[in-house]
Design a protein around this motif. Structure first.
Motif, PDB file in Angstrom:
ATOM      1  N   GLY A  31       2.739 -37.666  25.987  1.00 37.15           N
ATOM      2  CA  GLY A  31       1.666 -38.390  25.816  1.00 37.15           C
ATOM      3  C   GLY A  31      -0.076 -38.624  26.787  1.00 37.15           C
ATOM      4  O   GLY A  31      -0.791 -38.784  26.402  1.00 37.15           O
ATOM      5  N   ILE A  55      -0.117 -42.274  21.088  1.00 43.33           N
ATOM      6  CA  ILE A  55       0.067 -41.640  19.642  1.00 43.33           C
ATOM      7  C   ILE A  55      -1.063 -41.950  18.893  1.00 43.33           C
ATOM      8  O   ILE A  55      -1.354 -42.058  18.231  1.00 43.33           O
ATOM      9  CB  ILE A  55       1.491 -42.065  19.305  1.00 43.33           C
ATOM     10  CG1 ILE A  55       2.658 -41.534  20.510  1.00 43.33           C
ATOM     11  CG2 ILE A  55       1.586 -41.980  17.828  1.00 43.33           C
ATOM     12  CD1 ILE A  55       3.957 -41.911  19.539  1.00 43.33           C
ATOM     13  N   ARG A  98      -6.777 -35.588  17.748  1.00 47.93           N
ATOM     14  CA  ARG A  98      -5.724 -35.100  17.346  1.00 47.93           C
ATOM     15  C   ARG A  98      -5.693 -33.108  17.146  1.00 47.93           C
ATOM     16  O   ARG A  98      -5.338 -32.393  17.085  1.00 47.93           O
ATOM     17  CB  ARG A  98      -5.460 -35.778  16.013  1.00 47.93           C
ATOM     18  CG  ARG A  98      -4.535 -35.182  15.005  1.00 47.93           C
ATOM     19  CD  ARG A  98      -4.889 -36.349  13.828  1.00 47.93           C
ATOM     20  NE  ARG A  98      -5.863 -35.874  12.575  1.00 47.93           N
ATOM     21  CZ  ARG A  98      -6.943 -36.911  12.715  1.00 47.93           C
ATOM     22  NH1 ARG A  98      -6.469 -38.510  13.467  1.00 47.93           N
ATOM     23  NH2 ARG A  98      -7.589 -36.693  12.199  1.00 47.93           N
ATOM     24  N   LEU A 128       3.339 -46.267  22.883  1.00 47.99           N
ATOM     25  CA  LEU A 128       2.103 -45.728  21.213  1.00 47.99           C
ATOM     26  C   LEU A 128       0.752 -45.171  22.001  1.00 47.99           C
ATOM     27  O   LEU A 128      -0.026 -45.107  20.601  1.00 47.99           O
ATOM     28  CB  LEU A 128       2.092 -46.910  20.827  1.00 47.99           C
ATOM     29  CG  LEU A 128       4.045 -46.874  20.547  1.00 47.99           C
ATOM     30  CD1 LEU A 128       4.043 -48.437  19.896  1.00 47.99           C
ATOM     31  CD2 LEU A 128       5.439 -46.293  19.323  1.00 47.99           C
TER      32      LEU A 128
END
Length: 323
Positions: free
Chosen positions: A43, A292, A302, A289
């Motif tokens: 990520g 995300i 995104r 996280l």
């Protein structure tokens, strides 16, 4: 292979015991550890890759996201590889210098991350309270300088701790009941006077966490006051939506830390392995996280992540010429 033959009585070595009481479950515990770590790396490297490739994302907010991603990678990498060596290979030995180096980098990264969260709060304050001057106040160069100041502050405050611990006399039994070199666990192995170190640790935490939380609270107090002056409900929602991701990341960083500190101070009935698991989750869950959260809440990231993912997953287009 000589590292496996060292014992806790070796004057140049500590023993990291992993999670005491759960030794039989170390292999099972390593599964979520490794999964969280891999997701975190994927990520955060994706955020760094997308922002570096897209010229349209070379803006202060995305530069701050890259800084946050770097600290997330650094913080988890300080701890997880060694923890997995303990869980998988039983390689529990760590040199005294290696232990203190790990501690220095871990605390430097934590202090830098706290500074970045303060800069993010200031960024949101300018974006909402003084949007017309945002581009002139917060340039990429100024954000980079603020990040450098935060890094220098963190390094200067973290450096004395391992140097002070290095001078302590340690007992013959040098077993640390933890997966990484946590200062209080290292101090418990010493037969010397640790009052100065404990006082320095407390002052450092107050200077970093206390000061930074105060500045963040001040920023959001001013943001809330500015939002309440807006008459349009739609404008209210738009203004607050710009802060949602930062608030979530900030809560994930500070709340587990405070909870862990309170359980250490007042949770005498809490078993040692619970303390250690909480400490490790504090280093694993936020880095996993954070990308995300920003990926979901930030449309530009995104969309770009979706674009690059589709390019990697779709087969290369082949042009066929008619015969």
């Amino acid at each position: 292979m000589t590292g496996f033959n060292l014992t806790s009585s070796d004057p140049s070595t500590f023993i990291l015991n992993g999670i005491p009481g759960l030794e039989a479950a170390h292999i099972w515990i390593s599964i979520p550890f490794s999964v969280f770590y891999i997701i975190s790396l994927l990520g955060n490297f994706m955020v760094l890759f997308v922002v570096s490739k897209e010229q349209t994302l070379h803006k202060p907010m995305y530069l701050l996201l890259c800084m946050l991603a770097l600290t997330d990678i650094g913080g988890s990498t300080c701890v997880v590889p060694k923890a997995l060596c303990i869980f998988w290979l039983g390689f529990k030995n760590i040199t005294v210098d290696g232990c203190l180096t790990q501690m220095f980098f871990l605390y430097s990264v934590a202090g830098t991350q706290s500074a970045i969260l303060v800069i993010m709060a200031f960024d949101r304050y300018i974006a909402i309270c003084d949007p017309l001057r945002y581009a002139t106040i917060l340039t990429n160069a100024r954000i980079a300088k603020l990040g450098l100041v935060g890094l220098i502050r963190a390094v200067l405050l973290a450096l004395p701790l391992p140097l002070l611990l290095r001078r302590l006399p340690f007992c013959a039994n040098r077993i640390i009941p933890h997966t990484y070199c946590e200062p209080s666990a290292v101090m418990k192995m010493s037969s010397g006077d640790t009052r100065v170190i404990r006082m320095y640790t407390l002052v450092t935490l107050l200077m970093i966490i206390g000061l930074d939380q105060t500045l963040i609270a001040l920023s959001y107090g001013l943001i809330i006051r500015a939002v309440l002056r807006i008459s349009s409900k739609k404008a209210h929602q738009k203004a607050l939506n710009t802060c949602t991701a930062h608030i979530c990341v900030m809560l994930m960083y500070y709340m587990p830390f405070l909870f862990s500190a309170l359980t250490h101070r007042f949770g005498q009935g809490v078993t040692a392995h619970v303390h250690i698991l909480l400490a490790n989750l504090n280093l694993l869950v936020p880095p996993m996280l954070n990308p995300i959260i920003y990926g979901v809440k930030t449309k530009e990231i995104r969309d770009k992540v979706g674009t690059y993912t589709c390019r990697m997953c779709s087969p290369a287009a082949t042009d066929f010429k008619p015969v």
